[in-house]
Scaffold this active site. Structure first.
Site, mmCIF file in Angstrom:
data_model
loop_
_atom_site.group_PDB
_atom_site.id
_atom_site.type_symbol
_atom_site.label_atom_id
_atom_site.label_comp_id
_atom_site.label_asym_id
_atom_site.label_seq_id
_atom_site.Cartn_x
_atom_site.Cartn_y
_atom_site.Cartn_z
ATOM 1 N N CYS A 84 0.835 -1.202 0.000
ATOM 2 C CA CYS A 84 0.000 0.000 0.000
ATOM 3 C C CYS A 84 0.871 1.255 0.000
ATOM 4 O O CYS A 84 1.796 1.383 0.808
ATOM 5 C CB CYS A 84 -0.917 -0.008 1.230
ATOM 6 N N CYS A 93 -2.610 -0.107 9.221
ATOM 7 C CA CYS A 93 -1.726 -1.279 9.175
ATOM 8 C C CYS A 93 -0.379 -0.933 9.809
ATOM 9 O O CYS A 93 0.088 0.195 9.709
ATOM 10 C CB CYS A 93 -1.493 -1.737 7.743
ATOM 11 N N ASP A 348 -25.477 -8.145 33.110
ATOM 12 C CA ASP A 348 -24.181 -7.508 33.320
ATOM 13 C C ASP A 348 -23.184 -8.578 33.738
ATOM 14 O O ASP A 348 -23.283 -9.160 34.825
ATOM 15 C CB ASP A 348 -24.311 -6.445 34.412
ATOM 16 N N ASP A 368 -16.257 -15.043 24.976
ATOM 17 C CA ASP A 368 -15.577 -14.220 23.973
ATOM 18 C C ASP A 368 -15.672 -12.762 24.422
ATOM 19 O O ASP A 368 -16.423 -11.969 23.851
ATOM 20 C CB ASP A 368 -16.244 -14.430 22.606
ATOM 21 N N CYS A 394 -9.281 -11.378 22.196
ATOM 22 C CA CYS A 394 -8.673 -10.402 21.289
ATOM 23 C C CYS A 394 -7.547 -9.641 21.983
ATOM 24 O O CYS A 394 -7.036 -8.666 21.451
ATOM 25 C CB CYS A 394 -9.714 -9.441 20.742
#
Length: 443
Positions: A84, A93, A348, A368, A394
């Protein structure tokens, strides 16, 4: 009498340091080169391990310095030319200067380092796919001022908008939509009324959402509806007074997964990498191996990305999510797919588990959570006493923290996987399977 507020002082601009020569040893989790000069750690943006570089300190601190790369004296064999043209400035990125194979190897080493206390001997499995054209969702920044029209992404370590002509990590259909959108917005009356733009692609095709900062005339809206029709795009409008766009039930989005159909609001969370999402869910089903005797708890369930595939295989599934709108979407998705072994609950997940949940006879848990992890809910999981816990993460650091807690409470890590959900970036996603020790001993 009103109190006077002292005027804010502008942050003191540090003078630039001299250009120095550095030997780069490793990479940080933000993909910055790590070097030392006179014993002090220096982080160099754009430098790679094994390289000898010249860099200039732009921010000096007591514990470490931050420097900008000025020249590469000896290049890494893994350095490549970024695909790019915007890579040097765009903040989207961080890894395009590193070969794809080495990107994966670097992420593996990061993940192993984070999990060294709980899974030092575990074989790291891998899920990966195409390094470009994978992103089916993106938020686009826009600005129209005297300096001119800007459309793209925020710059590296900056709030400035970098003008982007083409984004190579977007799916091919979204790349075409982006180009057409950019051309049509320039010198258009709508531009000054937009806060940001959201692009999305799924089973139904491509869509564009305009987040408006001020009301617009019906004629202008009609003009853009015609544009959307010409470009085979569905258009959504989020009004200035709305926290979420008003979308009719017939205009909801859809994606397909595991032979199931998922409906969702265009601003609901879904995984941005469709192929990796399919691989991830398939791996979760393989690792947990749900059967008709399992009662499974799916925490942070969203619109049912894991809950519904689990419900095809298990005796009973309960999905829990804090957002009522996503819980309602999960319920409708269960009805849409004629699944009666799954229920959804809004709760919650930082609060203790209810007594009713403890009596369900949960055998397995899938969670997750967001980047902050699930530490507040781990005691509740332990009280339920599931045989297995599948943790999708993540954020490797909060995964390591939570896994250490679970290991201390009687669980053992049996499998770990790196999932390269975001190629060309330094983001690391992982999946971990933990087994109750008593269950392991009983085999």
């Amino acid at each position: 009498m009103r109190r006077r507020t002292a005027p804010r002082r502008s942050p003191k601009v540090q003078p630039l340091g001299p250009v120095q020569t550095y030997q780069v040893d490793s990479l940080t989790h933000e993909a910055k080169g790590v070097a030392r000069f006179s014993g002090k750690v220096t982080f160099i943006d754009g430098a790679l391990p094994g390289e000898t570089v010249e860099a200039q300190v732009v921010k000096a601190g007591r514990r470490f310095d931050e420097a900008n790369l000025t020249r590469i004296l000896q290049s890494s064999p893994h350095r490549i030319s970024p695909a790019c043209v915007h890579f040097a400035k765009c903040g989207g990125c961080s890894f395009q200067h590193l070969a794809a194979e080495q990107q994966l190897e670097t992420k593996k080493q990061w993940l192993k380092g984070q999990l060294r206390n709980v899974a030092d001997n575990a074989e790291l499995e891998l899920l990966s796919d195409a390094p470009f054209a994978y992103r089916r969702r993106a938020r686009i920044s826009i600005q129209s001022q005297k300096e001119g029209f800007q459309m793209g992404f925020r710059g590296k370590a900056s709030k400035n908008i970098i003008q982007i002509d083409q984004c190579l990590v977007l799916t091919q259909p979204l790349q075409l939509v982006y180009a057409a959108l950019k051309k049509s917005l320039e010198n258009n009356a709508l531009t000054i009324k937009i806060g940001h733009i959201e692009l999305l692609e799924d089973t139904q095709g491509s869509s564009v959402l305009f987040r408006l900062t001020a009301p617009i005339a019906e004629s202008l809206q009609a003009e853009w509806q015609a544009w959307a029709k010409d470009h085979d795009v569905v258009l959504y409008w989020q009004q200035p007074t709305e926290s979420k766009a008003s979308v009719a039930p017939t205009s909801l989005r859809r994606y397909e997964l595991d032979g199931l159909t998922f409906q969702y609001h265009p601003q609901d969370f879904i995984q941005v990498n469709q192929t990796l999402n399919q691989q991830m869910v398939a791996q979760a089903m393989d690792w947990l191996a749900p059967n008709d005797e399992d009662v499974i708890l799916d925490l942070f369930c969203g619109v049912g990305n894991f809950s519904l595939p689990l419900a095809k295989r298990a005796k009973q599934v309960l999905g829990i999510e804090v957002q009522e709108s996503m819980v309602e979407a999960g319920r409708k998705n269960a009805q849409l797919n004629q699944l009666d072994k799954v229920a959804f609950l809004a709760a919650d997940l930082t609060q203790p588990v209810s007594a009713g949940l403890s009596k369900m006879g949960v055998t397995k848990v899938l969670l997750d959570p967001p980047r902050t992890g699930a530490l507040e809910f781990l005691d509740s999981i332990i009280k339920i006493k599931p045989e297995q816990i599948l943790y999708v993460s993540c954020n490797a650091s909060t995964l390591a923290r939570d896994a250490e807690y679970l290991v201390a409470k009687g669980y053992q890590v049996s499998r770990v996987s790196l999932m390269d959900m975001f190629p060309q970036t330094s983001h690391v996603e992982a999946m971990m399977l933990l087994q109750k020790r008593s269950k392991l001993k009983g085999k």
